[in-house]
Design a protein around this motif. Structure first.
Motif, PDB file in Angstrom:
ATOM      1  N   SER A  42     -16.395   6.768  86.562  1.00 23.18           N
ATOM      2  CA  SER A  42     -15.100   7.283  85.773  1.00 23.18           C
ATOM      3  C   SER A  42     -14.635   6.538  83.928  1.00 23.18           C
ATOM      4  N   CYS A  43     -14.908   7.746  83.617  1.00 25.54           N
ATOM      5  CA  CYS A  43     -14.141   7.367  82.226  1.00 25.54           C
ATOM      6  C   CYS A  43     -13.146   6.750  81.553  1.00 25.54           C
ATOM      7  N   GLY A  44     -13.079   5.483  81.279  1.00 26.30           N
ATOM      8  CA  GLY A  44     -11.684   4.823  80.852  1.00 26.30           C
ATOM      9  C   GLY A  44     -10.839   4.671  79.969  1.00 26.30           C
ATOM     10  N   ILE A  45     -11.291   6.378  79.005  1.00 24.34           N
ATOM     11  CA  ILE A  45     -10.465   6.444  78.163  1.00 24.34           C
ATOM     12  C   ILE A  45     -10.508   7.830  78.555  1.00 24.34           C
ATOM     13  N   CYS A  46     -10.762   8.991  79.021  1.00 23.21           N
ATOM     14  CA  CYS A  46     -10.177  10.299  79.560  1.00 23.21           C
ATOM     15  C   CYS A  46     -10.353  10.228  81.085  1.00 23.21           C
ATOM     16  N   HIS A  47     -10.253   9.170  81.770  1.00 21.61           N
ATOM     17  CA  HIS A  47     -10.165   9.943  83.534  1.00 21.61           C
ATOM     18  C   HIS A  47     -11.091  10.153  84.265  1.00 21.61           C
ATOM     19  N   SER A  62     -11.894  13.573  83.036  1.00 20.19           N
ATOM     20  CA  SER A  62     -11.688  15.269  82.130  1.00 20.19           C
ATOM     21  C   SER A  62     -12.338  15.425  81.156  1.00 20.19           C
ATOM     22  N   GLY A  63     -12.961  13.958  79.860  1.00 20.95           N
ATOM     23  CA  GLY A  63     -14.345  13.713  79.480  1.00 20.95           C
ATOM     24  C   GLY A  63     -13.434  13.799  77.940  1.00 20.95           C
ATOM     25  N   CYS A  64     -14.010  13.053  76.935  1.00 23.09           N
ATOM     26  CA  CYS A  64     -13.554  13.050  76.105  1.00 23.09           C
ATOM     27  C   CYS A  64     -14.452  12.282  74.834  1.00 23.09           C
ATOM     28  N   ARG A  65     -14.634  11.948  73.813  1.00 22.65           N
ATOM     29  CA  ARG A  65     -15.863  11.814  73.009  1.00 22.65           C
ATOM     30  C   ARG A  65     -16.348  10.967  73.347  1.00 22.65           C
ATOM     31  N   SER A  66     -15.967   9.918  73.960  1.00 21.16           N
ATOM     32  CA  SER A  66     -16.527   8.231  74.277  1.00 21.16           C
ATOM     33  C   SER A  66     -17.269   8.487  75.329  1.00 21.16           C
ATOM     34  N   CYS A  67     -17.247   9.355  76.333  1.00 25.62           N
ATOM     35  CA  CYS A  67     -17.852   9.629  77.406  1.00 25.62           C
ATOM     36  C   CYS A  67     -18.896  10.735  77.594  1.00 25.62           C
TER      37      CYS A  67
END
Ligand code: ZN
Lengths: 370, 783
Positions: free
Chosen positions: A288-293, A295-300
């Protein structure tokens, strides 16, 4: 010599004691004692060692006062008491003067010391530079530590391999399209450069009986022209666990430990079905993306998940090729690329930076893991 | 592969799903989705418009001035299409919209203001060269979103398929996956029964690499453009529309996954098909005009006399489809994947056809596919059926596989509900029959990847979903194994050298053959047969080669104080573990109180410290290597083995090849295989004298060509056991020392285990030492 100026003379003037008060010269027999003079002298001393010398001269065993004290017996008994009192008083006055002068000198010394700043504490230290470990080594050791702590045993194998160990024993026959996944370097000595660390699996299983849990780190090679996301050489760590009744659930359990320790305790993993010839079922593993956990964000890229490695259950054909009975044994294998992990963990955009060895780059990572 | 969603929806009902959820479903069941794209996103603001007025252009006969109704208003637009008529519906980008990088604005075209642009088929990328603007087929209300009206706003899902899933290389295949995932049915277009003719085109298969060959002859074909809807889908799928015949073959390939071919039958020399292996020295000119030399093992389609196609790879140029083609022979064939792959790899020709054959195509539905082709050719190319369907060869049904319920659960590590398993497999086209502890399962003919039970478990797992498997820790037993020596040595080396102030580098295992001078003597060098470039063509026989590049790179960036190491494998006859070190510039750059430059002695000190850390007692021996300065090169001997070297790197080479003009580059390379992992374990009990030690300094003036080693040996040899240590405390050249000489100061440490040494004893020993050393040509320096 300084001592020549001392107004302290013994045996020159006749003994003459007129007063018992401090400051008045005292004579005992052949000894004169000019206390005021002594105290004045003490007050003029500017060196702490000289002060010490004076003290010995006046109060020491051969000192004037001591001598005078000894001569007290020569004085008539009726004056003896007064004289004794006087001498004690003088002694006290001299001691006080010495002490005071000593304090004064020490204070002056301290003031001088304080006025002169020998060290500028803001200057940089004359430093011993500690070398920096390359970030690849640091992360490699970090991952090794994780596998060792789970009970996996470290195994190594050759980088110059045969097609048998690199492909055929891993259920990848010569004309199978899955060979397209590995653009291979061939060598003048008839060997090839391993395209993954999986051949080590085969070599270990050929030597040993199950159960076993091994992992193998090392350099691998694929014929990719270097660009921001590809290098013709990369570092892989592959783990293999063979036992009875090993399932996808155990693979997930292992991956969770790996992902949480490597990326953070709040991370989750997810399996997406994929294909590798030597595992069935095969997976691409996402964290899971460490930034958005997730939920989806730009870095993932909006997906919430980042691909970190490939894994799967060992293909029965692989067990057959090493003489294990696939009816009895099962297992999982997983393989991760260190560069990808580094790119994710340290937000590295150009993978080629890892091979440039710019001193500033290497230094920037000093001590991030080790 | 690109999957146009409009096309996909004809095969599976996913009308209630968003494109993203379709993509997620594919992704989580094993079909990787690369992106979701919109092929016409380069057009912004296009609307439908009705031409209401046409006038001549006042200054040009090649232009017309038109008024076009775009709903809320009418625009004046200048066009070069002289065929436009009032009442036609066109696509317009009014000012304010954009096309590729071009912002559409009001524009003066030879004195007339034009308030937008008309789109042509060329601009819609459906035609090569358009002379006319695009017209809608039927009535379309003006002012509507033109892309939406044309379906040009539909998403295309780009998927990346794994090599085992040849069955997914089609719209039908992807639709089948989705149907299984959503639990719905696959819809396949109906094909009307075709009326076969009596005529027979003989088909003969001579080589078993051709499994099945189905053919049909069509006549009175009119080659021309294909219908717009077909062109649109080809463009969405990433293919370029050509003509109706070729477009239809491509369309059917994308739809069914069958590579199919159309020959110009009129250009055949003999009127039949013979499939055979190539003969020695045979050649064929392919459709892309390449002339290829064939080998035995290449499979050929011939017209009975000469080759007309390289089977499964590409058709021949001569029998290709041209404007004057009127009779065509349709081919739907199935070939051996390995045969196709060998030929394709050898010739370096990879086509949509070879790609699919390598991954296996469905051998069961050839007749359906040829009927589908014929139907489209009849409808869109005016074709008439001219023969019966020829169908040679055969296909074999797969043997059933037994799937045990408990095995599914034991591999997946969860209990899959018993009804789920047949449900999933049935939706994927498998046939099941309950038997014993599970099912007898027959794979569908398009699933060439299903060979054994585990393959079925994977099918169940991927549709069931791995999110439904709960993680469990494995039960790994503790082991007593030591870490491999290579790992221990690498780790110790890294720790020690970083503590010494050396940075670690990582370099490729392959180097340029020119990176080290004189690299050919007696080395078993290993070359890459297919390197990326000559700079990466030699497997490194030494690790230091990479460090020279590191020094050069940093030097050019004004980092001139370099201390760097690398520990890694070298590749000659065998793989060895080496340490390489390189140092140049200041010894201690972050210490302002230490101005020393790196010298041979400081560098050697680092090497010695490293060897001592590994418990090795090295000897340094005068040595010669082509890449080291002759005046400063030493071999490192440990217990009689030459384990490496150190010295100054060739200065001319450093300048010319690495652009390092100043300073000395010191390098060392040590074979770690020859060192023990740990310090000597045989040190025994550590003991030292309880009596005081006595120190004596002795300075000698010695000729420069006397080796220190000889002096030290001489001192040790003539001193009795009380001499505990000999160290150098100073070396001096200059004032007071004759030319060709140097002064060396030794500190001698004396110690006895039996009592306190007396001065006279020590003085006697010192006298002996002096006379011994003086025999070597040294002279005690007056203090
Ligand atoms: Zn995110």
């Amino acid at each position: 010599m300084e001592s020549a100026k001392l107004a302290f003379k013994v045996g020159r003037k006749s003994a003459k004691i007129e007063q018992v008060n401090g400051g008045v010269p005292v004579s005992i027999g052949m000894t004169d004692l000019d206390v005021q003079n002594i105290i004045d002298q003490i007050k003029q001393v500017s060196d702490i060692n000289e002060l010490q010398e004076l003290k010995a001269r006046f109060l020491g065993r051969q000192g004037a006062l001591t001598t005078a004290m000894k001569k007290i017996r020569e004085v008539s008994p009726d004056r003896r008491k007064d004289l004794g009192k006087t001498l004690n008083l003088y002694k006290q006055s001299i001691e006080d003067a010495l002490d005071e002068q000593r304090r004064k000198l020490l204070e002056e010394q301290r003031k001088r010391r304080e006025a002169f700043r020998r060290y500028d504490i803001t200057m940089p230290g004359a430093s011993r530079e500690i070398g920096a470990l390359h970030i690849i080594s640091q992360v490699q050791e970090e991952v090794q530590e994780i596998f060792l702590s789970m009970g996996f045993e470290l195994a190594v194998g050759p980088e110059m391999e045969t097609a048998y160990y690199n492909f055929e024993a891993l259920n990848t026959p010569e004309w199978h399209p899955s060979r397209d996944m590995h653009d291979t370097f061939y060598l003048s000595n008839g060997m090839l450069l391993r395209t993954h660390t999986s051949p080590v699996q085969i070599r270990v299983m050929e030597e040993r009986k199950p159960p076993l849990a091994i992992f193998s780190p090392g350099r691998c090679y694929r014929k990719d022209t270097p660009d921001a996301t590809h290098l013709p050489m990369f570092y892989q760590i592959e783990a293999l666990y063979v036992d009875k009744n090993v399932s996808v659930a155990h693979l997930k359990g292992t991956l969770e430990v790996l992902a949480k320790r490597l990326f953070g305790q709040d991370r989750e993993i997810r399996l997406r079905p994929s294909y590798f010839p030597f595992t069935e079922p095969s997976f691409e593993v996402y964290v899971s993306c460490g930034i958005c956990h997730s939920s989806g964000c730009r870095s993932c890229g909006g997906t919430g998940w980042l691909e970190i490695l490939g894994a799967g259950m060992v293909h029965p054909n692989v067990f057959r090729s090493v003489g294990y009975d696939p009816g009895e044994w099962s297992g999982f294998a997983l393989g991760m690329g260190l560069e990808r992990t580094i790119m994710l963990k340290y937000d590295l955009e150009d993978i080629r930076e890892l091979m440039r060895n710019d001193r500033r780059f290497i230094k920037a990572f000093r001590g991030v893991v080790l | 592969m690109r999957i146009p969603t409009g096309w996909l929806k004809e095969f599976v009902d996913v009308s209630s799903k968003t494109t993203q959820s379709i993509a997620d479903a594919l992704s989580m069941s094993g079909t990787e989705v690369n992106s979701i794209m919109f092929p016409w996103e380069y057009i912004h603001g296009a609307v439908s418009g009705k031409i209401v007025e046409i006038n001549d252009h006042p200054h040009s006969e090649e232009l017309r001035t038109t008024r076009v109704d775009v709903g809320d208003t009418a625009l004046q637009i200048v066009t070069s299409d002289l065929t436009v008529r009032e009442g036609e519906t066109v696509a317009v980008i009014p000012s304010g919209g954009s096309y590729e990088d071009l912002d559409i604005r009001d524009r003066d075209i030879r004195g007339v203001n034009s308030e937008g642009m008309y789109l042509s088929l060329e601009e819609l990328r459906l035609e090569e060269d358009s002379t006319r603007v695009f017209r809608f087929d039927g009535e379309v209300e003006p002012g509507l979103d033109a892309k939406e009206q044309l379906g040009f706003d539909e998403a295309v899902i780009e998927v990346e398929l794994t090599p085992n899933r040849g069955d997914c290389l089609s719209i039908k295949g992807i639709a089948r996956e989705l149907a299984a995932f959503y639990g719905t049915r696959l819809r396949v277009p109906d094909v009307p029964q075709i009326d076969e003719e009596e005529r027979s085109v003989g088909v003969k298969i001579e080589d078993k690499a051709c499994y099945r060959y189905t053919a049909l002859l069509l006549e009175s074909v009119e080659v021309g453009p294909s219908p717009l809807w077909m062109r649109k889908r080809l463009v969405e799928a990433g293919l370029r529309p050509r003509n109706n015949v070729i477009d239809i073959t491509n369309y059917v390939m994308l739809e069914t996954g069958h590579p199919v071919h159309a020959f110009d039958f009129g250009r055949f020399r003999s009127n039949s098909i013979l499939v055979r292996t190539a003969r020695e020295n045979e050649t064929l000119q392919l459709l892309d005009k390449r002339q290829v030399s064939l080998e035995e093992g290449d499979l050929l389609i011939t017209d009975g006399t000469e080759p007309v196609a390289l089977a499964g790879v590409m058709g021949g140029l001569k029998s290709g489809i041209y404007e004057d083609t009127s009779s065509i022979l349709l081919e739907v064939a199935v070939f051996d994947p390995v045969t196709i792959r060998r030929t394709s790899r050898r010739l370096g020709i990879k086509t949509d056809s070879s790609y699919r054959f390598e991954r296996g195509v469905d051998a069961s539905d050839s007749v359906y596919v040829i009927e589908r082709l014929a139907d489209l050719m009849i409808k869109h190319a005016g074709a008439k059926v001219a023969s019966k369907i020829e169908d040679a060869g055969h296909f074999e049904e797969a043997e059933p596989i037994h799937l045990r319920k408990w095995y599914v659960d034991s591999v997946l590590g969860t209990v899959v509900p018993i009804k789920k398993i047949p449900q999933i497999l049935d939706a994927l086209g498998f046939e099941l029959e309950e038997r014993g502890d599970g099912w007898q399962v027959k794979s569908p003919p398009y699933r060439h990847d299903i060979e054994q039970e585990i393959d079925l478990v994977e099918e169940v797992g991927r549709v069931f979903g791995y999110d439904r498997v709960a993680a469990k820790p494995p039960r790994i037993l503790p082991i007593a194994a030591d870490l491999p020596e290579e790992v221990l040595k690498t780790r110790r080396t890294r720790r020690f050298l970083t503590a010494l102030g050396y940075d670690e580098a990582a370099n490729y295992s392959f180097i340029s053959p020119d990176s080290i001078p004189g690299l050919d003597q007696g080395e078993e060098l290993v070359q890459l047969k297919n390197p990326i470039s000559i700079d990466m063509s030699l497997m490194r026989p030494y690790v230091f080669a990479g460090l020279l590049g590191v020094a050069s790179y940093n030097y050019r960036r004004q980092n001139k104080d370099i201390r760097v190491f690398e520990v890694g494998r070298t590749f000659t006859g065998k793989e060895e573990l080496h340490l390489a070190m390189l140092a140049t510039g200041r010894e201690n750059p972050s210490d302002f109180s230490d101005k020393r430059e790196t010298t041979f002695y400081t560098f050697k000190g680092a090497v010695e410290a490293f060897l001592d850390f590994f418990g090795a007692s090295p000897e340094f021996v005068q040595y010669e290597l082509p890449w080291l300065e002759k005046s400063c090169a030493a071999a490192i001997h440990v217990e009689g083995n030459n384990i490496g070297f150190l010295g100054t790197f060739d200065k001319d080479f450093a300048e010319h090849s690495y652009d390092i003009k100043t300073g000395e580059l010191f390098i060392a390379e040590i074979r770690l295989d020859d060192l023990s992992v740990n310090r000597r374990s045989d040190i025994g009990k550590v003991s030292f004298s309880p009596f005081p030690r006595i120190f004596r300094d002795l300075s000698f003036i010695v000729p420069s060509d006397i080796y220190y080693e000889d002096l030290e040996r001489s001192i040790r040899e003539c001193a009795p056991e009380v001499l505990a240590e000999v160290t150098v405390t100073d070396v001096y050249r200059g004032k007071g020392i004759p030319d060709g000489h140097k002064s060396i100061t030794f500190t001698l440490v004396f110690e006895s285990f039996t009592g306190t040494l007396k001065d006279e004893e020590v003085s006697r020993v010192v006298e002996d030492v002096v006379s011994c050393v003086e025999k070597l040509g040294a002279r005690l320096r007056d203090s």
